[in-house]
Scaffold this motif. Structure first.
Motif, PDB file in Angstrom:
ATOM      1  N   ASP A   1       0.823  -1.211   0.000  1.00  0.00           N
ATOM      2  CA  ASP A   1       0.000   0.000   0.000  1.00  0.00           C
ATOM      3  C   ASP A   1       0.857   1.261   0.000  1.00  0.00           C
ATOM      4  O   ASP A   1       0.357   2.338  -0.327  1.00  0.00           O
ATOM      5  CB  ASP A   1      -0.883   0.036   1.259  1.00  0.00           C
ATOM      6  CG  ASP A   1      -1.830  -1.144   1.322  1.00  0.00           C
ATOM      7  OD1 ASP A   1      -2.292  -1.570   0.260  1.00  0.00           O
ATOM      8  OD2 ASP A   1      -2.086  -1.645   2.425  1.00  0.00           O
ATOM      9  N   LEU A   2       2.127   1.128   0.385  1.00  0.00           N
ATOM     10  CA  LEU A   2       2.976   2.305   0.581  1.00  0.00           C
ATOM     11  C   LEU A   2       4.156   2.300  -0.379  1.00  0.00           C
ATOM     12  O   LEU A   2       4.886   1.312  -0.488  1.00  0.00           O
ATOM     13  CB  LEU A   2       3.498   2.331   2.022  1.00  0.00           C
ATOM     14  CG  LEU A   2       4.510   3.430   2.382  1.00  0.00           C
ATOM     15  CD1 LEU A   2       3.897   4.813   2.187  1.00  0.00           C
ATOM     16  CD2 LEU A   2       4.999   3.255   3.810  1.00  0.00           C
ATOM     17  N   VAL A   3       4.354   3.432  -1.071  1.00  0.00           N
ATOM     18  CA  VAL A   3       5.484   3.591  -1.989  1.00  0.00           C
ATOM     19  C   VAL A   3       6.247   4.856  -1.606  1.00  0.00           C
ATOM     20  O   VAL A   3       5.665   5.921  -1.429  1.00  0.00           O
ATOM     21  CB  VAL A   3       5.017   3.705  -3.455  1.00  0.00           C
ATOM     22  CG1 VAL A   3       6.217   3.818  -4.388  1.00  0.00           C
ATOM     23  CG2 VAL A   3       4.161   2.504  -3.834  1.00  0.00           C
ATOM     24  N   ILE A   4       7.576   4.701  -1.463  1.00  0.00           N
ATOM     25  CA  ILE A   4       8.462   5.846  -1.197  1.00  0.00           C
ATOM     26  C   ILE A   4       9.204   6.151  -2.488  1.00  0.00           C
ATOM     27  O   ILE A   4       9.935   5.301  -3.009  1.00  0.00           O
ATOM     28  CB  ILE A   4       9.456   5.524  -0.067  1.00  0.00           C
ATOM     29  CG1 ILE A   4       8.701   5.169   1.218  1.00  0.00           C
ATOM     30  CG2 ILE A   4      10.402   6.707   0.168  1.00  0.00           C
ATOM     31  CD1 ILE A   4       9.586   4.612   2.311  1.00  0.00           C
ATOM     32  N   LEU A   5       9.000   7.340  -3.032  1.00  0.00           N
ATOM     33  CA  LEU A   5       9.674   7.746  -4.265  1.00  0.00           C
ATOM     34  C   LEU A   5      11.017   8.365  -3.931  1.00  0.00           C
ATOM     35  O   LEU A   5      11.106   9.236  -3.063  1.00  0.00           O
ATOM     36  CB  LEU A   5       8.824   8.756  -5.025  1.00  0.00           C
ATOM     37  CG  LEU A   5       7.440   8.286  -5.478  1.00  0.00           C
ATOM     38  CD1 LEU A   5       6.660   9.457  -6.062  1.00  0.00           C
ATOM     39  CD2 LEU A   5       7.565   7.177  -6.497  1.00  0.00           C
ATOM     40  N   CYS A   6      12.065   7.924  -4.629  1.00  0.00           N
ATOM     41  CA  CYS A   6      13.396   8.510  -4.442  1.00  0.00           C
ATOM     42  C   CYS A   6      13.970   8.811  -5.817  1.00  0.00           C
ATOM     43  O   CYS A   6      14.685   7.986  -6.403  1.00  0.00           O
ATOM     44  CB  CYS A   6      14.295   7.566  -3.654  1.00  0.00           C
ATOM     45  SG  CYS A   6      15.870   8.321  -3.170  1.00  0.00           S
ATOM     46  N   PHE A   7      13.610   9.982  -6.352  1.00  0.00           N
ATOM     47  CA  PHE A   7      14.035  10.380  -7.689  1.00  0.00           C
ATOM     48  C   PHE A   7      15.171  11.407  -7.590  1.00  0.00           C
ATOM     49  O   PHE A   7      15.508  11.884  -6.512  1.00  0.00           O
ATOM     50  CB  PHE A   7      12.858  10.969  -8.465  1.00  0.00           C
ATOM     51  CG  PHE A   7      11.868   9.930  -8.938  1.00  0.00           C
ATOM     52  CD1 PHE A   7      11.883   8.639  -8.442  1.00  0.00           C
ATOM     53  CD2 PHE A   7      10.922  10.247  -9.888  1.00  0.00           C
ATOM     54  CE1 PHE A   7      10.979   7.680  -8.873  1.00  0.00           C
ATOM     55  CE2 PHE A   7      10.001   9.301 -10.339  1.00  0.00           C
ATOM     56  CZ  PHE A   7      10.039   8.013  -9.823  1.00  0.00           C
ATOM     57  N   ASP A   8      15.735  11.747  -8.736  1.00  0.00           N
ATOM     58  CA  ASP A   8      16.842  12.704  -8.768  1.00  0.00           C
ATOM     59  C   ASP A   8      16.419  14.048  -8.174  1.00  0.00           C
ATOM     60  O   ASP A   8      15.242  14.425  -8.247  1.00  0.00           O
ATOM     61  CB  ASP A   8      17.325  12.918 -10.203  1.00  0.00           C
ATOM     62  CG  ASP A   8      17.963  11.651 -10.785  1.00  0.00           C
ATOM     63  OD1 ASP A   8      18.112  10.672 -10.025  1.00  0.00           O
ATOM     64  OD2 ASP A   8      18.299  11.649 -11.979  1.00  0.00           O
ATOM     65  N   GLY A   9      17.416  14.780  -7.633  1.00  0.00           N
ATOM     66  CA  GLY A   9      17.127  16.050  -6.985  1.00  0.00           C
ATOM     67  C   GLY A   9      17.054  17.230  -7.935  1.00  0.00           C
ATOM     68  O   GLY A   9      16.864  18.364  -7.480  1.00  0.00           O
ATOM     69  N   ASP A  10      17.192  17.003  -9.258  1.00  0.00           N
ATOM     70  CA  ASP A  10      17.096  18.122 -10.202  1.00  0.00           C
ATOM     71  C   ASP A  10      15.632  18.400 -10.541  1.00  0.00           C
ATOM     72  O   ASP A  10      14.718  17.698 -10.094  1.00  0.00           O
ATOM     73  CB  ASP A  10      17.913  17.841 -11.466  1.00  0.00           C
ATOM     74  CG  ASP A  10      17.477  16.555 -12.173  1.00  0.00           C
ATOM     75  OD1 ASP A  10      16.388  16.039 -11.864  1.00  0.00           O
ATOM     76  OD2 ASP A  10      18.243  16.070 -13.036  1.00  0.00           O
TER      77      ASP A  10
ATOM     78  N   GLN B   1      -0.550   4.762  -0.836  1.00  0.00           N
ATOM     79  CA  GLN B   1      -0.065   5.880  -0.035  1.00  0.00           C
ATOM     80  C   GLN B   1       1.316   6.235  -0.586  1.00  0.00           C
ATOM     81  O   GLN B   1       2.110   5.347  -0.872  1.00  0.00           O
ATOM     82  CB  GLN B   1       0.074   5.482   1.425  1.00  0.00           C
ATOM     83  CG  GLN B   1      -1.210   5.050   2.098  1.00  0.00           C
ATOM     84  CD  GLN B   1      -0.941   4.563   3.498  1.00  0.00           C
ATOM     85  OE1 GLN B   1      -0.196   5.174   4.258  1.00  0.00           O
ATOM     86  NE2 GLN B   1      -1.530   3.415   3.844  1.00  0.00           N
ATOM     87  N   VAL B   2       1.595   7.519  -0.732  1.00  0.00           N
ATOM     88  CA  VAL B   2       2.846   7.940  -1.364  1.00  0.00           C
ATOM     89  C   VAL B   2       3.627   8.863  -0.444  1.00  0.00           C
ATOM     90  O   VAL B   2       3.065   9.788   0.146  1.00  0.00           O
ATOM     91  CB  VAL B   2       2.572   8.658  -2.709  1.00  0.00           C
ATOM     92  CG1 VAL B   2       3.891   9.042  -3.380  1.00  0.00           C
ATOM     93  CG2 VAL B   2       1.750   7.772  -3.630  1.00  0.00           C
ATOM     94  N   ARG B   3       4.910   8.583  -0.338  1.00  0.00           N
ATOM     95  CA  ARG B   3       5.836   9.480   0.335  1.00  0.00           C
ATOM     96  C   ARG B   3       6.991   9.752  -0.630  1.00  0.00           C
ATOM     97  O   ARG B   3       7.262   8.946  -1.534  1.00  0.00           O
ATOM     98  CB  ARG B   3       6.361   8.876   1.641  1.00  0.00           C
ATOM     99  CG  ARG B   3       5.257   8.606   2.673  1.00  0.00           C
ATOM    100  CD  ARG B   3       5.827   8.149   3.998  1.00  0.00           C
ATOM    101  NE  ARG B   3       6.540   9.213   4.693  1.00  0.00           N
ATOM    102  CZ  ARG B   3       5.976  10.095   5.505  1.00  0.00           C
ATOM    103  NH1 ARG B   3       4.663  10.051   5.733  1.00  0.00           N
ATOM    104  NH2 ARG B   3       6.678  11.032   6.092  1.00  0.00           N
ATOM    105  N   VAL B   4       7.653  10.892  -0.439  1.00  0.00           N
ATOM    106  CA  VAL B   4       8.747  11.267  -1.328  1.00  0.00           C
ATOM    107  C   VAL B   4      10.005  11.512  -0.500  1.00  0.00           C
ATOM    108  O   VAL B   4       9.988  12.307   0.446  1.00  0.00           O
ATOM    109  CB  VAL B   4       8.409  12.540  -2.146  1.00  0.00           C
ATOM    110  CG1 VAL B   4       9.546  12.853  -3.118  1.00  0.00           C
ATOM    111  CG2 VAL B   4       7.103  12.358  -2.906  1.00  0.00           C
ATOM    112  N   ALA B   5      11.072  10.790  -0.860  1.00  0.00           N
ATOM    113  CA  ALA B   5      12.371  10.976  -0.215  1.00  0.00           C
ATOM    114  C   ALA B   5      13.134  12.023  -1.032  1.00  0.00           C
ATOM    115  O   ALA B   5      13.632  11.730  -2.122  1.00  0.00           O
ATOM    116  CB  ALA B   5      13.130   9.657  -0.163  1.00  0.00           C
ATOM    117  N   ALA B   6      13.190  13.258  -0.512  1.00  0.00           N
ATOM    118  CA  ALA B   6      13.771  14.369  -1.270  1.00  0.00           C
ATOM    119  C   ALA B   6      15.288  14.364  -1.179  1.00  0.00           C
ATOM    120  O   ALA B   6      15.860  14.148  -0.103  1.00  0.00           O
ATOM    121  CB  ALA B   6      13.217  15.687  -0.754  1.00  0.00           C
TER     122      ALA B   6
END
Length: 598
Positions: free
Chosen positions: A304-313, A333-338
């Protein structure tokens, strides 16, 4: 050796198999009461309607109607025959069948796919050997080790090296019987028209195998050792490799995703491998394409939970927002790892180390709304009244997409506290924004009113009575015998119900005890299997009272009498039209007797 699997062997495999364990390899299941529920793998849905019964050893989807035993599940989800499903589960249980089945000999398309996978698996081992054990691969091995790739990581991901020779892969594969046209279809070789010759697609590159969800090698991504373009070269789309359906590392990460209840999604496989080195073993990534609805469904079935870890640009931030919205709409449910501006996960780990990446990036992830609020602030001078007002308006428009009023209030309170605003004023403005949004937004399928004539009608009493009788008969041989006797030769009004009952009578007469999974395996067609699984899921008492069964039987028999009355009424009218009043009177007496017996 080939042949028919003995029935006793099929039953042995069923007894040794737990359907919950098998289905859990493909669907994230959660226990609710006596059964397990998850998202159906056979149709798209956001609310779990797929039920698995450990007691009955069957599954049923209340959304699309799919249902059956563990063999039927494997047949549908993997596209295999009944014999192959039995064989697969027997192998897992350590049961020797003494018969083998191979559909590939009968299905050229399936055989071609299998041969493509065999060629990719051989190349994976070939490239890996060249990297690890030969002088030819030493430069590539040194490069990887300088980048922090340990021996264990190289082994785990079966990283390899494609030699610079233009036809090394072609030569070695042809020697092992792989035809040239198959290798071209598989994307392993390409044809140079001006020379009328074939050469390897990958030359002088570090090779990263790509697997499908089942763990089969289906493609490669090759990284250049020099500055030659392109930096990464991927296999083309083929019969066995579609970028929009495959997530890198999914086959390896799936057990960890379920155990941790979360997936970490990266933009590229290099970041995914770097994160794995940093201890993130539930990481997956897309394959050089944007996230697709197929990807979302695959992820949603497992967590149910996804943590997005994409490039910082800026491109990575935009991609994170797009992916986040797709996942949210897909029920995640979505969280973003900045990450800091300009850094990707691989670079961050190399600069700051694995522990800081886990603690400060992954574990410090933001909700999707909080991440968007952070992006809205970028480039704005919030000390300026006009820019502050624009920021608050942007945030409130975003909050209008939230379904939860509680979640909306949390963020509205944050805005009120940060800018010393009235919470009531913010709430009133929020209501205006949402009213405007509803006016301008077309109704989604889920919000379109259903016309009365399309609404699902209640089934008649006799229909439900037949289903409930069958549900009890599936549980008890004694009840099946009793129902058959009391119906006294009368049939169920629904033909499918009668077919199930006839099969069940035969099943018990052959000396079998109640065993739903075994019975499903013997039903002659898929439609009956689905219907039986659906009926078996009905909530009925373990030991019904005699009066309850009698009421059901009475309802079935009364319906038969009503049908007889209608038939007699037609005959009576026909007799009157023919002026045969004596016959009409006799029919009227028969109708009267039938009505009295109701």
């Amino acid at each position: 050796m080939t042949g028919r699997i003995p029935e006793e062997t099929v039953q042995e495999v069923l007894r040794a198999t737990d359907i919950v364990n098998v289905v859990s390899e493909y669907v994230q299941l959660k226990k609710q009461g006596r059964n397990f529920f998850g998202l159906c793998p056979f149709h798209g849905e956001n609310t779990p309607s797929f039920s698995v019964s450990p007691e009955k050893q069957i599954y049923h989807c209340f959304g699309c109607g799919a249902g059956g035993n563990v063999f039927k599940f494997l047949m549908d989800i993997e596209g295999v025959s009944f014999q192959e499903a039995v064989q697969k589960l027997a192998d897992k249980a350590g049961i020797e069948l003494r018969v083998r089945f191979d559909r590939r000999a009968e299905d050229p398309a399936l055989r071609e796919r299998e041969r493509m996978m065999e060629a990719h698996l051989f190349l994976q081992r070939f490239y890996h050997h060249l990297l690890v054990h030969t002088k030819e691969g030493q430069e590539a091995l040194d490069y990887l080790q300088k980048r922090g790739f340990t021996k264990e990581i190289i082994e785990e991901f079966q990283i390899g090296y494609a030699p610079a020779s233009r036809d090394a892969a072609l030569t070695v594969l042809r020697k092992r019987g792989f035809p040239q046209d198959l290798l071209e279809k598989a994307g392993i070789i390409v044809k140079r028209e001006e020379e009328d010759a074939y050469f390897d697609r990958f030359r002088g590159r570090i090779m990263f195998p790509i697997h499908d969800p089942g763990g089969n090698t289906v493609a490669f991504s090759g990284r250049s050792l020099s500055d030659a373009a392109p930096k990464y070269l991927n296999s083309p789309e083929t019969k066995i490799f579609q970028k929009g359906r495959i997530l890198f590392n999914f086959h390896r990460a799936r057990p960890k995703i379920r155990k941790k209840g979360a997936a970490v999604l990266f933009e590229g496989f290099a970041d995914c491998i770097s994160a794995y080195r940093a201890g993130i073993d539930n990481g997956i990534s897309v394959m050089g394409t944007s996230l697709t609805e197929e990807h979302v469904r695959l992820i949603r079935r497992n967590t149910d939970l996804v943590i997005l870890c994409f490039d910082g640009d800026s491109a990575g931030k935009r991609a994170a927002v797009r992916a986040g919205e797709m996942l949210r709409q897909g029920g995640c449910q979505v969280r973003v790892a900045a990450l800091p501006e300009g850094l990707d996960p691989d670079e961050y780990i190399a600069r700051y180390g694995p522990e800081k990446f886990r603690r400060d990036v992954i574990e410090n992830s933001l909700t999707l709304i909080a991440y968007k609020m952070q992006l809205f602030r970028e480039g704005k001078n919030l000390a300026d009244e006009g820019e502050r007002a624009r920021y608050i308006e942007e945030v409130q428009k975003e909050l209008a997409s939230l379904d939860s009023p509680v979640e909306q209030e949390i963020y509205l309170r944050q805005l009120a506290d940060e800018f010393s605003l009235s919470l009531d004023a913010l709430k009133e403005n929020q209501r205006k924004i949402q009213r405007a949004k509803r006016r301008n937004q077309p109704l989604s399928p889920s919000r379109v009113p259903v016309p009365a004539e399309r609404e699902k009608k209640l089934k008649p009493a006799h229909y439900n009575a037949e289903r409930l009788l069958i549900a009890h008969m599936l549980r008890s041989r004694t009840i099946a015998v009793k129902v058959r006797e009391k119906l006294a030769g009368q049939s169920f009004s629904v033909s499918e119900h009668q077919k199930i009952a006839d099969c069940l009578y035969d099943f018990y007469e052959n000396g079998n005890l109640p065993n739903l999974s075994h019975f499903l395996a013997l039903l002659p067609d898929e439609g009956l299997q689905k219907l039986t699984a659906e009926i078996a899921m009905l909530p009925v008492k373990e030991e019904p009272e005699e009066q309850e069964l009698n009421d059901y039987i009475k309802s079935v028999l009364n319906y038969q009498k009503l049908l007889k009355i209608k038939e007699k009424e037609r005959e009576g009218k026909q007799a009157e039209r023919e002026h045969n009043y004596r016959k009409a009177a006799e029919i009227a007496m028969e109708i009267l007797q039938l009505r009295k017996s109701l």
